[in-house]
Design a protein around this motif. Sequence first.
Motif, short mmCIF file in Angstrom:
data_model
loop_
_atom_site.label_atom_id
_atom_site.label_comp_id
_atom_site.label_asym_id
_atom_site.label_seq_id
_atom_site.Cartn_x
_atom_site.Cartn_y
_atom_site.Cartn_z
N VAL A 191 49.21 18.81 9.18
CA VAL A 191 48.23 18.54 10.08
C VAL A 191 46.75 18.58 9.65
O VAL A 191 45.91 18.00 10.08
N SER B 61 44.03 18.13 21.56
CA SER B 61 44.92 18.26 20.61
C SER B 61 44.80 19.53 19.89
O SER B 61 45.89 20.18 19.38
N ASN C 223 48.11 21.91 19.29
CA ASN C 223 48.32 22.68 18.06
C ASN C 223 48.48 24.26 18.54
O ASN C 223 49.56 24.88 17.99
N THR D 9 55.94 23.87 14.66
CA THR D 9 54.76 23.06 13.82
C THR D 9 55.00 21.78 13.50
O THR D 9 54.19 21.06 12.78
N PRO E 21 53.40 18.91 16.33
CA PRO E 21 52.01 18.63 16.26
C PRO E 21 51.88 17.78 14.96
O PRO E 21 50.91 17.00 15.06
N LEU E 22 52.49 17.84 13.79
CA LEU E 22 52.35 17.17 12.79
C LEU E 22 52.82 15.61 13.15
O LEU E 22 52.14 14.63 12.72
N VAL F 37 50.03 14.23 15.32
CA VAL F 37 48.71 13.83 14.99
C VAL F 37 49.03 12.50 13.73
O VAL F 37 47.95 11.60 13.66
N SER G 170 47.08 26.94 5.77
CA SER G 170 48.27 26.67 6.17
C SER G 170 49.18 27.85 6.26
O SER G 170 49.95 28.22 7.11
#
Length: 437
Positions: free
Chosen positions: A25, A148, A152, A161, A164-165, A168, A285
């Motif tokens: 992301v 967004s 997230n 997670t 969201p990836l 996006v 990250s």
Amino acid sequence: MSPSGDPEAPSSRTIAGLALPALGVLAAEPLYLLFDIAVVGRLGALALAGLAIGGLILALVASQGTFLSYGTTARSARHYGAGDRTAALGEGVQATWLAVGVGLLIIAVVQAFAAPIVTVIAGAEDIADAALPWLRIAILGAPAILISLAGNGWMRGVQDTVRPLRYVIIGFGLSAVLCPLLVYGWLGMPRLELAGSAVANVCGQWLAAALFCRALLVERVPLRPNPDVLRSQAVMGRDLLLRSLAFQACFVSAAAVAARFGAAAVAAHQVVLQLWSFLSLALDSLAIAAQALVGAALGGGRAAHAKAVAGRVTLFSTAAAVGLALVMAAGSSVFPKVFTTDQAVLDSIGVPWWFLVAQLPVAGVVFALDGVLLGAGDAKFMRNATLASALLGFLPLIWLSLVFDWGLWGIWAGLSTFMVLRLVFVGARTLSGRWAV
């Protein structure tokens, strides 16, 4: 039991399962921006300059909106760790309402003051004329960007997670398809040139925002605004926003002072600073994984587990940072030539480059502990620590370097002092254990 033998320590697989999609992301937007620049760059220098000015203003909006992501992650993870998924999702609902309100306000302000803002930054009238239409279109995506970010935040809070990836990537994928079609007028589409880039951006941003909203709708949680939760989120957001503004003040000052030392100096500074920012994404990250795991642990009353997360993630982040530092050191004579062939810039780049190498291990510890403290909701302390580090370390050395003609040595010594002071503050706070409540 974890590989370390500590039954409270999170497994490496758990940390990686949160960190790797989060890295995707974080990296998606910079990669798309490079693609956008490549498409617009073929229109000529003026269009590229217009994109640079308009993109700078839009990026400022996005960077200041990260409080919606970080703050929501911490609050949502607390509820999730306590076993109350509905309340965790409720934080996402309220953050989304806040994103819509703030986003609409941003549109109104930027549309009202776009012309003077662009003129002041661009300087040249032709560049301002190119940037203004792009900005007026692109700013329409501000609510979507913030939605967004909120999405997230709550998804990381419930330790998801991967979605969201996916969202996006879908959004940026649409932008990437539309960008050349609208810029060049391919396949029967209208040739909008630079404005086509802005339209493509807005379409992709709203698609991603719609996917995040849909994710909330399918959860069947109450969607009404909750003034108490909104107020609490706004207070936490205020602290995180002030922290973000401290970063912006430092980096803008550094660029302004570097420019006083000549084109080669500012170019060298910018190349290494952009590389520093990119490497920070990789370390961030792991900080995001720390946020989600620490928040959930403290929400469930497991302080020992939260402390184990802090130790494990800091170890991983430091190891990753040392590895990156070794790569940057080994490539010191090769990597700079990837970014520029100008010999004056290459001659100047050595100073910030070796500061970057030396800073990375420190940054590995600092970013990990940032994630720990943000996951614990320790936003007020983070605000004060960042402001103090900026006022005591970064800003004085930046401006003294101008007064005494220290050049890039002074600027990057300021950044290094800033990082060391932050290490002292967040390290002492973490060791005190006062955050683990």
